[in-house]
Design a protein around this motif. Structure first.
Motif, mmCIF file in Angstrom:
data_model
loop_
_atom_site.group_PDB
_atom_site.id
_atom_site.type_symbol
_atom_site.label_atom_id
_atom_site.label_comp_id
_atom_site.label_asym_id
_atom_site.label_seq_id
_atom_site.Cartn_x
_atom_site.Cartn_y
_atom_site.Cartn_z
ATOM 1 N N MET A 1 -3.190 7.617 -9.875
ATOM 2 C CA MET A 1 -4.093 6.752 -10.593
ATOM 3 C C MET A 1 -4.386 5.532 -9.675
ATOM 4 N N ALA A 2 -5.953 5.170 -9.568
ATOM 5 C CA ALA A 2 -6.514 4.372 -8.860
ATOM 6 C C ALA A 2 -6.236 2.858 -9.199
ATOM 7 N N LEU A 3 -5.806 2.147 -8.244
ATOM 8 C CA LEU A 3 -5.355 0.469 -8.457
ATOM 9 C C LEU A 3 -6.703 -0.198 -8.972
ATOM 10 N N SER A 4 -6.646 -1.058 -9.691
ATOM 11 C CA SER A 4 -7.738 -1.820 -10.221
ATOM 12 C C SER A 4 -8.125 -2.913 -9.085
ATOM 13 N N PRO A 5 -9.291 -3.415 -9.104
ATOM 14 C CA PRO A 5 -9.795 -4.365 -7.935
ATOM 15 C C PRO A 5 -8.767 -5.280 -7.731
ATOM 16 N N LEU A 6 -8.398 -5.847 -8.706
ATOM 17 C CA LEU A 6 -7.519 -7.094 -8.543
ATOM 18 C C LEU A 6 -6.068 -6.849 -7.759
ATOM 19 N N ASN A 7 -5.491 -5.591 -8.349
ATOM 20 C CA ASN A 7 -4.393 -5.175 -7.755
ATOM 21 C C ASN A 7 -4.656 -4.557 -6.146
ATOM 22 N N GLN A 8 -5.725 -3.912 -6.055
ATOM 23 C CA GLN A 8 -6.066 -3.697 -4.566
ATOM 24 C C GLN A 8 -6.069 -4.752 -3.684
ATOM 25 N N ARG A 9 -6.661 -5.980 -4.301
ATOM 26 C CA ARG A 9 -6.842 -7.126 -3.484
ATOM 27 C C ARG A 9 -5.451 -7.686 -3.032
ATOM 28 N N ARG A 10 -4.361 -7.778 -4.122
ATOM 29 C CA ARG A 10 -2.987 -8.119 -3.944
ATOM 30 C C ARG A 10 -2.210 -7.163 -2.836
ATOM 31 N N TRP A 11 -2.668 -5.761 -2.780
ATOM 32 C CA TRP A 11 -1.897 -4.935 -1.955
ATOM 33 C C TRP A 11 -2.649 -5.207 -0.531
ATOM 34 N N ARG A 12 -3.804 -5.443 -0.476
ATOM 35 C CA ARG A 12 -4.283 -5.970 0.848
ATOM 36 C C ARG A 12 -3.606 -7.184 1.564
ATOM 37 N N ASN A 13 -3.512 -8.138 0.696
ATOM 38 C CA ASN A 13 -2.937 -9.398 0.950
ATOM 39 C C ASN A 13 -1.868 -9.309 1.280
ATOM 40 N N PHE A 14 -0.995 -8.404 0.620
ATOM 41 C CA PHE A 14 0.658 -7.922 1.057
ATOM 42 C C PHE A 14 0.528 -7.312 2.435
ATOM 43 N N LYS A 15 -0.209 -6.119 2.654
ATOM 44 C CA LYS A 15 -0.299 -5.536 3.745
ATOM 45 C C LYS A 15 -0.645 -6.560 5.066
ATOM 46 N N ALA A 16 -1.471 -7.663 4.872
ATOM 47 C CA ALA A 16 -2.081 -8.350 5.827
ATOM 48 C C ALA A 16 -1.015 -9.286 6.276
ATOM 49 N N ASN A 17 0.035 -9.650 5.763
ATOM 50 C CA ASN A 17 1.293 -10.584 5.785
ATOM 51 C C ASN A 17 2.212 -9.585 6.520
ATOM 52 N N ARG A 18 2.086 -9.628 7.890
ATOM 53 C CA ARG A 18 2.920 -8.898 8.721
ATOM 54 C C ARG A 18 4.297 -8.899 8.552
ATOM 55 N N ARG A 19 4.922 -10.182 8.384
ATOM 56 C CA ARG A 19 6.098 -10.247 8.432
ATOM 57 C C ARG A 19 6.876 -9.590 7.073
ATOM 58 N N ALA A 20 6.210 -9.753 6.088
ATOM 59 C CA ALA A 20 6.735 -9.049 4.732
ATOM 60 C C ALA A 20 6.381 -7.457 4.865
ATOM 61 N N TRP A 21 5.232 -7.013 5.565
ATOM 62 C CA TRP A 21 5.171 -5.561 5.748
ATOM 63 C C TRP A 21 5.986 -4.971 6.368
ATOM 64 N N TRP A 22 6.417 -5.596 7.745
ATOM 65 C CA TRP A 22 7.263 -4.981 8.607
ATOM 66 C C TRP A 22 9.021 -5.144 7.825
ATOM 67 N N SER A 23 9.060 -6.030 7.226
ATOM 68 C CA SER A 23 10.204 -6.054 6.371
ATOM 69 C C SER A 23 10.415 -5.010 5.382
ATOM 70 N N LEU A 24 9.285 -4.899 4.837
ATOM 71 C CA LEU A 24 9.336 -3.918 3.841
ATOM 72 C C LEU A 24 9.912 -2.492 4.379
#
Length: 369
Positions: free
Chosen positions: A1-24
């Motif tokens: 199921m495709a993410l809504s535009p709002l959730n897509q923006r949230r996912w991009r913001n999370f991936k752009a946070n390198r510390r959080a992304w690599w910690s995950l």
């Protein structure tokens, strides 16, 4: 199921946070390894090939007689005699000198010039479980060596195996408790803040009384009456921890209940349930997610504290708090203290970084490039 535009923006913001992304990613690898702890650290073989048949001892019970032995009890796979039986397909000659017989069979494939039908044993990378009592040939705790990479504790159990199982236990416990307390706390805070009035007043008095209950004393009393286990401790933590999110959620709902879009929804006949969950709750999630790192790390710390004091899980459980208690009692074994410290430091730091990234991803005022 495709993410809504709002959730897509949230996912991009999370991936752009390198510390959080690599910690995950790092946490996912560590937690994934701990979820497969039985495949990584086990005192039973993962696979055994005997007389042309395959066996999975870490999943099933096999008596010694299944490998040509004499006893109906479970095979002691670490015993050289049992290994000799498996490797030589039940040759009774191994009983005279199991270690020498096994070495000759492995090296030459024959014993006294006679060929043997060799079996196969596949061990886990760490051939010890969290409760395996090892013959270390000296005093316990023992220092790290080639067999025990992080040493052993004061009962000769492998520290690395206990850390792997303890990591899974601590994280699972924290996630379960946080999920249940969040569901109850958010629901109670939403009802209290949305309806206000007498509902809010009565809830506040109940929370004040409930918050004054000495949680530690209650847990000590319960531990004295019943044998503590995982789910009983989860229930106690949820019963006394559900109020942690109420204040934040209540404040957000008290603020949002007078917004124009909420009044418009009420005027259009939208039900209170739809308004709460579809219109108001998403706006309250940022403040709620801000508290999640503190809830998870606090739950892990509480579990470790209870185990350290002896009121948590049974002593046989792979507890990081019990490892910390052993480090205090065995100051001559600094590897116990270093292991406990770095395990907690890495685990809690990764969780905090991940949830900071989740919080910022839900915050519309923050955008990462």
């Amino acid at each position: 199921m495709a993410l809504s535009p709002l959730n897509q923006r949230r996912w991009r913001n999370f991936k752009a946070n390198r510390r959080a992304w690599w910690s995950l990613w790092i946490f996912a690898v560590l937690f994934g390894i701990s979820l497969c702890a039985e495949l990584v650290a086990n005192d039973k073989p993962l696979l055994v090939r005997f007389d042309g048949e395959w066996h999975v001892p870490f999943l099933r019970f096999y008596p010694e007689t299944a490998f040509g032995g004499d006893f109906q009890t479970e095979a002691a796979y670490r015993d050289p005699e049992v290994q000799c039986l498996i490797m030589t397909a039940g040759s009774q000659a191994c009983w005279d000198d199991p270690e020498g017989f096994l070495a000759e069979a492995r090296d030459k494939g024959t014993v006294e010039g006679q060929p043997v039908n060799r079996g196969f044993i596949l061990w886990a990378p760490v051939p010890y479980s969290f409760n395996t009592i090892n013959d270390i040939g000296g005093a316990a705790p023992s220092a790290p060596d080639a067999q025990h990479w992080l040493g052993t504790d004061d009962t000769a159990r492998d520290v690395l195996a206990r850390v792997i199982y303890g990591f899974r236990l601590s994280v699972t416990f924290a996630l379960v408790v946080t999920l249940l307390t969040s569901v109850v706390g958010i629901a109670a805070g939403a009802v209290q803040g949305y309806f206000g009035g007498w509902v809010d007043l009565i809830f506040q008095r109940v929370i004040e009384i409930w918050g004054a209950t000495p949680t530690l004393y209650v847990i000590i009393i319960v531990a004295a009456i019943w044998r503590m286990n995982f789910w009983l401790l989860v229930a106690l933590m949820v019963v006394f921890g559900w109020t942690s999110l109420i204040g934040v959620v209540r404040a957000e709902f008290l603020r949002a209940r007078n917004f124009e879009y909420v009044r418009a929804a009420k005027a259009l006949g939208v039900t209170d349930r739809v308004i709460i969950f579809r219109h108001v709750l998403p706006n309250a999630m940022v403040a709620t997610l801000t508290m999640l790192p503190f809830l998870i790390t606090g739950t892990i710390g509480t579990l470790a504290m209870l185990d350290f004091l002896g009121f948590g899980l049974p002593a046989s459980a792979p507890s990081l708090g019990e490892l910390t208690q052993q480090a205090k009692d065995n100051l001559q074994a600094p590897w116990l203290a270093f292991t406990a410290f770095f395990t907690f430091a890495i685990m809690l730091s990764l969780l905090v970084f991940i949830f900071e990234g989740v919080r910022d991803a839900f915050d519309p005022r923050k955008t990462f490039k």
